[in-house]
Structure formats: structure tokens, C-alpha cells
Design an enzyme around this catalytic site. Sequence first.
Site, PDB file in Angstrom:
ATOM      1  N   ASP A 186       0.852  -1.193   0.000  1.00  0.00           N
ATOM      2  CA  ASP A 186       0.000   0.000   0.000  1.00  0.00           C
ATOM      3  C   ASP A 186       0.895   1.253   0.000  1.00  0.00           C
ATOM      4  OD1 ASP A 186      -2.416   1.384   0.211  1.00  0.00           O
ATOM      5  OD2 ASP A 186      -2.405   1.344   2.409  1.00  0.00           O
ATOM      6  N   HIS A 187       0.643   2.173  -0.912  1.00  0.00           N
ATOM      7  CA  HIS A 187       1.371   3.452  -0.957  1.00  0.00           C
ATOM      8  C   HIS A 187       2.895   3.322  -0.984  1.00  0.00           C
ATOM      9  CE1 HIS A 187      -2.177   5.958  -0.580  1.00  0.00           C
ATOM     10  NE2 HIS A 187      -2.619   5.144   0.353  1.00  0.00           N
ATOM     11  N   ASP A 196       2.987   4.970  -5.403  1.00  0.00           N
ATOM     12  CA  ASP A 196       2.236   6.212  -5.221  1.00  0.00           C
ATOM     13  C   ASP A 196       3.175   7.394  -5.426  1.00  0.00           C
ATOM     14  OD1 ASP A 196       0.755   8.376  -4.544  1.00  0.00           O
ATOM     15  OD2 ASP A 196       0.226   7.693  -2.524  1.00  0.00           O
ATOM     16  N   GLY A 204      -7.957   8.208   6.872  1.00  0.00           N
ATOM     17  CA  GLY A 204      -8.077   8.424   8.308  1.00  0.00           C
ATOM     18  C   GLY A 204      -9.514   8.430   8.805  1.00  0.00           C
ATOM     19  N   GLY A 251      -8.957   5.544   0.960  1.00  0.00           N
ATOM     20  CA  GLY A 251      -9.650   6.385   1.936  1.00  0.00           C
ATOM     21  C   GLY A 251     -11.136   6.121   2.019  1.00  0.00           C
ATOM     22  N   SER A 295     -12.984   4.261   4.310  1.00  0.00           N
ATOM     23  CA  SER A 295     -13.645   3.871   5.558  1.00  0.00           C
ATOM     24  C   SER A 295     -14.859   4.745   5.784  1.00  0.00           C
ATOM     25  CB  SER A 295     -12.674   4.009   6.743  1.00  0.00           C
ATOM     26  OG  SER A 295     -11.847   2.866   6.820  1.00  0.00           O
ATOM     27  N   ASP A 329      -9.072   0.696   6.043  1.00  0.00           N
ATOM     28  CA  ASP A 329      -8.144   0.487   7.154  1.00  0.00           C
ATOM     29  C   ASP A 329      -8.714   1.075   8.451  1.00  0.00           C
ATOM     30  OD1 ASP A 329      -5.994   0.048   8.764  1.00  0.00           O
ATOM     31  OD2 ASP A 329      -4.681   1.529   7.850  1.00  0.00           O
TER      32      ASP A 329
END
Length: 322
Positions: A83-84, A105, A182, A225, A227, A269
Site C-alpha cells: 500500500d502506498h 504512489d 483516516g 480512503g 472507511s 483500514d
Amino acid sequence: MPLVTTKEMFAKAYDGGYAIGAFNVNNMEIIQGITDAAAELKSPVILQVSKGARSYANHTYLTKLVEAAVIEHPEVPIALHLDHGADFDICKSCIDGGFTSVMIDASSHSFEENIEITKKVVEYAHDHGVVVEAELGTLAGIEDEVQVEAGSESYTRPEEVEEFVSRTGCDSLAIAIGTSHGAFKFTAAQCERNADGILVPPPLRFDVLEECIKRLPGFPIVLHGSSSVPQEYVKMINEFGGSMPDAIGIPEDQLREAAKLAVCKINIDSDIRLAMSATIRKYLVEHPDHFDPRQYLKPSREAVKDMVSHKIINVLGSNDKI
Ligand code: G3H
Ligand code: 13P
Ligand code: ZN
């Protein structure tokens, strides 16, 4: 079956109008919770590892834990994804170290630099049978050490996607349509309060998504992003000693709509983190004399499984696809 790439799972997801969940993993309980849910619901799954996860748990521990999940659930197609990845070196290290998919990324670089860095990773990855996700556009929020303030993000420019994909040869593309990393995805000023006093975020930019799909027919799109920050877990955290005022995520019905279109991978996440930490907080407050980690990690592992099951059925639509 051994670890797989995302090639076949994305092709089936694209045609079937569903998406594959990509869940970040950092320890044994998270890996068990996710893969137990995927096995029970007959869903393919992507386990993804960030730079931070690699430095917390160590590459070898993580790959061996994932290997254990593969052995325990031989019927589940599982991809192991970086990831990233910020540069060629971390991508190479994961490709050499057994991952089946990497994300480069380079979205914070200029368009030309992003193409150059991504192309180099694609060449190395494809030579080793590994697939590559790239990114165009910038999400708000925090990923590893990079923090992008709300308001400084930029949506993907659809007029750039064809050139980017054809010049880099990447296998999937993460785009920015208003999701954000986040648990605090939007400031209160960006939201409206509904009649119950709940903050409602601005809707995702489906116009940008649809324009990208038009220019990249048949090509898998990725949403980071994603979530949804379930309010019952925010409440539980606040009730049992935490403080997360105005934590807010992406409404699940919008993600479900995106999954029906060309969005084949949805990254989650923060919701897993919330489920785990809320459950641990509650358990320890309710059992002040318990101190055995197995006692509080057992319900939190179950909460991860429940969260992933919920996502598979209500957001991704990837159940019964094995
Ligand atoms: O987008 C980033 C993921 O949520 C991983 O987070 O860098 O804290 O491991 P992390
Ligand atoms: P969330 O913070 O919304 O869970 O996003 C995770 C992510 O995009 C990982 O790459
Ligand atoms: Zn991300």
C-alpha cells in the site's frame, strides 16, 4: 491455492459489478479476522501492507502470517499488496519479497515524474509476474508520514488518465473523487449537519469517476480512503475513555454505487482500527482485573471479522464470488 495477483479478481469484479476489499494488515489478529470473514462469505480478498506496517511488524513476520492464512483458507483467492509504495526501492523490496501486487504512489510528483517513476516500477514488476497500482490525484488525510490538509487535495483530472495508463502500463489506477484517509476525513466546515445533528460530508464526485471510466473502458479503478467511520464504534470509543469528536467517514451507500461501476478495489483500514480499539477499550473497562492479551484480543479479532463481513455484503458485494 498460492497467493494470486489481482488480475483475475479485478476482471471478474469489473464484469460482475462488485469490488474487492483491500484491508490493511499489521498483526495476526487482523489477518485472521479478515481472512476468516472472506472464507465464510466466499469472497476474494486483498491484504495490504503499508511502509508503517512493515516497520512495525517486519516484512518476514507479515509475509509468514499471510502465508499461514493462505494455508488455512486454501479456497480463498488472496493477493498480498504493498500500500502506498513511495519509491522504486520499496516496491522492488516487496516484489522480491513475495508480494503479488504493489502500489507505486508517485501522485505527489509532477505528471511527467509520476509517469517516469511508475513506468520503472511496472517494468520491474511485470518482469516478475507482479501487478502494479498507480495513483493520479491527491487525497486529503494522512498516509504514512505524508499529511495532506483538507482543502489541499486535488481531484483526478480525467483528461490525464488515458495518457497516464498507456504510457506507464499500470494495471489499475487509484483516483481522487473526494475520499480521504483516516477517521477524520472532513472538517465540520466541509459538512452539513442533518436533523439529528450528525455531520454529513459532501458527496463523492461521481462525475469525475464516470469521466475516467469513459476514457478507460474495462480498466480497474481503485478507491483509497474508503472507511465509513461507523458511529457506533466512535460512540463506544468516546464512552470508554477515548476522545474522537466529529470523526466522520464516507457513506457506505456511495461506495456501493462506486463498486457497481468500474471501481474494483476499495481500501479500508480506519474502520478496522476503530472496531479493534473500541472493542479493546470496552473489554478492559468492563473487566478491570483482566490482563491476559488473549482475553481482550479475542473479541477485537471477532469485531474485525464482523466489520469485514459487513463490508463484503453491504459495500463490496464480493460474497459468493469464489
Ligand atoms: O493509507 C494508509 C493506510 O491507512 C495505512 O496506514 O501508514 O498508518 O500504516 P499506516
Ligand atoms: P481509510 O483511512 O479510509 O481506511 O483508507 C485506507 C487506505 O486508503 C489505505 O491505503
Ligand atoms: Zn490509501
